[in-house]
Design a protein around this motif. Structure first.
Motif, short mmCIF file in Angstrom:
data_model
loop_
_atom_site.label_atom_id
_atom_site.label_comp_id
_atom_site.label_asym_id
_atom_site.label_seq_id
_atom_site.Cartn_x
_atom_site.Cartn_y
_atom_site.Cartn_z
N TYR A 1 -30.20 -10.91 -20.14
CA TYR A 1 -29.14 -11.03 -21.15
C TYR A 1 -29.26 -9.92 -22.19
O TYR A 1 -30.36 -9.58 -22.63
CB TYR A 1 -29.26 -12.40 -21.83
CG TYR A 1 -28.25 -12.59 -22.94
CD1 TYR A 1 -26.94 -12.96 -22.66
CD2 TYR A 1 -28.61 -12.41 -24.27
CE1 TYR A 1 -26.02 -13.14 -23.68
CE2 TYR A 1 -27.70 -12.58 -25.30
CZ TYR A 1 -26.40 -12.95 -25.00
OH TYR A 1 -25.48 -13.12 -26.00
N GLN B 1 -24.73 -8.88 -28.02
CA GLN B 1 -23.61 -8.02 -28.38
C GLN B 1 -23.38 -8.14 -29.89
O GLN B 1 -22.47 -8.83 -30.35
CB GLN B 1 -22.35 -8.43 -27.61
CG GLN B 1 -22.52 -8.40 -26.10
CD GLN B 1 -22.78 -7.00 -25.57
OE1 GLN B 1 -22.21 -6.03 -26.06
NE2 GLN B 1 -23.65 -6.90 -24.58
N ASP C 1 -22.71 -17.92 -22.96
CA ASP C 1 -22.51 -16.47 -22.95
C ASP C 1 -23.41 -15.82 -21.90
O ASP C 1 -23.00 -14.88 -21.21
CB ASP C 1 -22.82 -15.90 -24.34
CG ASP C 1 -22.34 -14.46 -24.48
OD1 ASP C 1 -21.37 -14.07 -23.80
OD2 ASP C 1 -22.95 -13.71 -25.28
N GLN D 1 -21.94 -13.62 -18.93
CA GLN D 1 -22.35 -12.23 -18.69
C GLN D 1 -22.70 -12.01 -17.22
O GLN D 1 -22.29 -11.01 -16.62
CB GLN D 1 -23.53 -11.86 -19.58
CG GLN D 1 -23.18 -11.51 -21.00
CD GLN D 1 -24.31 -10.79 -21.72
OE1 GLN D 1 -25.25 -10.30 -21.10
NE2 GLN D 1 -24.21 -10.70 -23.04
N LYS D 2 -23.46 -12.92 -16.65
CA LYS D 2 -23.85 -12.78 -15.25
C LYS D 2 -22.63 -12.86 -14.33
O LYS D 2 -22.46 -12.05 -13.42
CB LYS D 2 -24.87 -13.86 -14.88
CG LYS D 2 -26.24 -13.67 -15.50
CD LYS D 2 -27.18 -14.79 -15.08
CE LYS D 2 -28.56 -14.62 -15.69
NZ LYS D 2 -29.24 -13.39 -15.20
N ASN E 1 -19.41 -12.47 -15.03
CA ASN E 1 -18.45 -11.39 -15.23
C ASN E 1 -18.92 -10.10 -14.55
O ASN E 1 -18.13 -9.40 -13.91
CB ASN E 1 -18.25 -11.15 -16.73
CG ASN E 1 -17.14 -10.16 -17.01
OD1 ASN E 1 -15.99 -10.36 -16.64
ND2 ASN E 1 -17.49 -9.07 -17.67
N ARG F 1 -15.00 -17.57 -21.90
CA ARG F 1 -14.94 -16.61 -23.01
C ARG F 1 -14.22 -17.23 -24.21
O ARG F 1 -14.63 -17.02 -25.37
CB ARG F 1 -14.20 -15.35 -22.56
CG ARG F 1 -14.32 -14.16 -23.46
CD ARG F 1 -15.70 -13.57 -23.43
NE ARG F 1 -16.43 -13.83 -24.65
CZ ARG F 1 -17.74 -13.61 -24.79
NH1 ARG F 1 -18.45 -13.14 -23.79
NH2 ARG F 1 -18.34 -13.87 -25.93
#
Length: 570
Positions: free
Chosen positions: A4, A7, A303, A307-308, A310, A348
């Motif tokens: 991870y 951001q 999140d 992230q993974k 996406n 999201r």
């Protein structure tokens, strides 16, 4: 898959542009000199530490796990070094008072830090996760002598702390606690009993562990009013070890990097914290702080899953997407397929709205402590009281269901360990249970907070939120939904629960749907705030906003219909 990566720019966008934190800090004397440069420096350095030091340990934390042998727990490779670097860099003390060894920064910065930590390595983060609550508990309830001995050690994170509540027969019903505390001649107490599900009850991360323990004095009344709070360390000042033994650690579905301990107290010498019989009052300081952080765990874990999923969806090619410009026989990234976009955009929408709600909650905590105006502090208390159970429950529910949906993006690859998404699903599940189950959060909201005052606090909160919105169609839709929710509460739900012969079970059966509906209203408010921010014009924000109104918001009417049907049936 890659570890991870926080951001911080996206987090700061919500804090600075959507919530306009600088204006709120200006009204708080302790933070009036906070500016965006300082916020940027802190959040960037925190993100760097999380991404470079903590996140790479996540896989070993899950696969190697904490190891127990003869009462001693050895943490996974790298965990101790990372934690020593963490506290020595000052990260646990961000929001603690400077006179206690802290940095005196706003609670919202601590919230952002722990969101990232939970996303990067939930098992490791369980160790410092209770520090701030323990700090507040000792600071507000302990004697001057105990504060002198333990407060700074806990504030800085040099020593870690536990919260010892649960017993084999006493989970959510703490009134059943049997652990005994017998007065000793030197003014201390001898603690005897067994506690279970104690996160970090034994480990090698720090040189000492401070246990905060609920126990019952001799001849104390039954039930929760008979409980007192006690402090017993792993080691006393003279180096002697206390009579506190880790009998074993649990074999769990997830969080393998966090030792969940069975702790036995064999007449362990302890000090009382606060007044006799007032243990829950002191302990709830820890629990309320923990519930905000559990909500942040939900946001962070969701999140991490997103992230993974996406990244995988951008690379994995399967078939032609509907409306694709690809030539016959070519395959498109599955990100272009509507079914996958729906999954990704839904998560999201929850993540971004969750950040708005969670950061606002942390800002309200700062306001509650620091604002000079009593009316503004009352408003902050109202927000925290009503929103905290929603944040804890709704976003941990979504962390688990949303992470499972993200696993679906991988197809069969998601079910094998190689890609790491299945660990997120396993780790996320427990957040729906600890620090007050999600069902208890819903009951707390509706039965204990909304109904007793005739929904006055709720109506006031919704009116305040509606007043913050602009004139866009989405803002007007949100205002109308808020008005309808308030009308349902006062015009249908309250009368139904107060009617002669009304079943006392009625509000308990509706509580889960009621909390979920309020969570969706808070999301609508959050996305209306984002939409009103001039900088939120990029595809990054518009895609998630569209995803909310298209895929998430319709659930609000579904929940309202379910509650209406339940009232009709009753």
């Amino acid at each position: 898959m890659n570890a991870y990566q926080p951001q911080p720019a996206e987090q700061r966008f919500i804090l600075n542009q959507v919530l306009q934190a600088a204006q709120q800090f200006a009204a708080l004397p302790a933070y009036s000199d906070m500016d965006e440069d300082l916020l940027t420096q802190v959040t960037d350095e925190a993100a760097k530490f999380v991404g470079e030091v903590v996140a790479p340990l996540n896989r070993d934390g899950d696969e190697v796990g904490a190891q127990w042998k003869a009462g001693t727990v050895t943490m996974p490779p790298g965990f101790r070094d990372a934690y020593q670097a963490f506290w020595q860099a000052g990260w646990p003390s961000l929001a603690c008072a400077t006179e206690d060894g802290g940095q005196g920064l706003p609670a919202v910065l601590e919230a952002m830090l722990y969101e990232n930590l939970s996303a990067a390595n939930h098992g490791w983060t369980m160790a410092p996760g209770l520090l701030h609550g323990a700090y507040e508990c000792i600071k507000h309830h302990a004697s001057p002598a105990l504060k002198a001995r333990y407060l700074e050690k806990v504030a800085t994170g040099e020593w870690l702390a536990t919260m010892c509540l649960t017993e084999p027969h006493a989970g959510s019903d703490l009134g059943l606690v049997r652990t005994k505390a017998v007065p000793l001649p030197d003014g201390r107490y001898a603690l005897s009993g067994t506690k279970i599900f104690i996160s970090g009850g034994e480990h090698d991360l720090t040189d000492n562990i401070v246990h905060l323990v609920l126990a019952r004095l001799p001849d104390s009344p039954p039930g929760p009013k008979g409980l007192s709070l006690f402090l017993v360390p792993k080691f006393y000042e003279d180096g002697a070890r206390s009579a506190v033994v880790c009998e074993r650690i649990e074999e769990k579905m997830g969080l393998h990097g966090s030792p969940t301990c069975v702790m036995r107290f064999d007449e362990a010498a302890a000090w009382i914290v606060g007044e006799p019989g007032k243990g829950l009052n002191a302990m709830f300081i820890m629990m309320n702080a923990a519930r905000l952080h559990v909500g942040l765990q939900g946001i962070g874990l969701l999140d991490a899953a997103w992230q993974k999923a996406n990244a995988y969806a951008q690379e994995r090619r399967q078939m032609r997407a509907p409306g694709s410009a690809s030539r016959a026989g070519e395959a498109d990234p599955i990100h272009q397929h509507p079914a996958m976009r729906r999954v990704l955009d839904t998560q999201r929408a929850w993540i971004d709205a969750g950040r708005v709600v969670a950061y606002r909650t942390a800002l309200e905590l700062d306001t509650l402590k620091q604002h000079p105006d009593a009316a503004r502090r009352d408003a902050a208390q109202r927000w925290c009281s009503l929103v905290t159970p929603v944040l804890k429950s709704a976003w941990t529910d979504q962390a688990f269901t949303g992470a499972s949906a993200c696993l679906q993006v991988f197809g069969g690859h998601g079910y094998v360990r190689e890609w790491g998404i299945e660990q997120v699903v396993r780790d996320a599940r427990v957040a729906m249970i600890y620090e007050g189950t999600n069902e208890i959060q819903a009951i707390d909201l509706l039965v204990r907070k909304v109904l007793p005052d005739g929904a006055n606090a709720l109506q006031t909160l919704l009116a305040e939120l509606a007043a913050e919105l602009g004139d866009s169609p989405d803002a007007e839709r949100t205002r109308q939904a808020m008005a309808g929710f308030a009308q349902f509460t006062t015009g249908q739900l309250l009368p139904a629960t107060q009617a002669a012969g009304a079943s006392p079970e009625l509000p308990y059966g509706l509580a889960d749907d009621y909390l979920r509906a309020l969570a969706l209203l808070l999301m609508a408010w959050a996305w209306s705030r984002v939409a009103a921010t001039p900088q939120a014009t990029s595809p990054r924000w518009s895609t998630a906003q569209t995803g909310f109104w298209r895929w998430v918001w319709p659930e609000f009417q579904t929940r309202m219909a379910i509650m209406g049907a339940s009232l009709d049936a009753a």
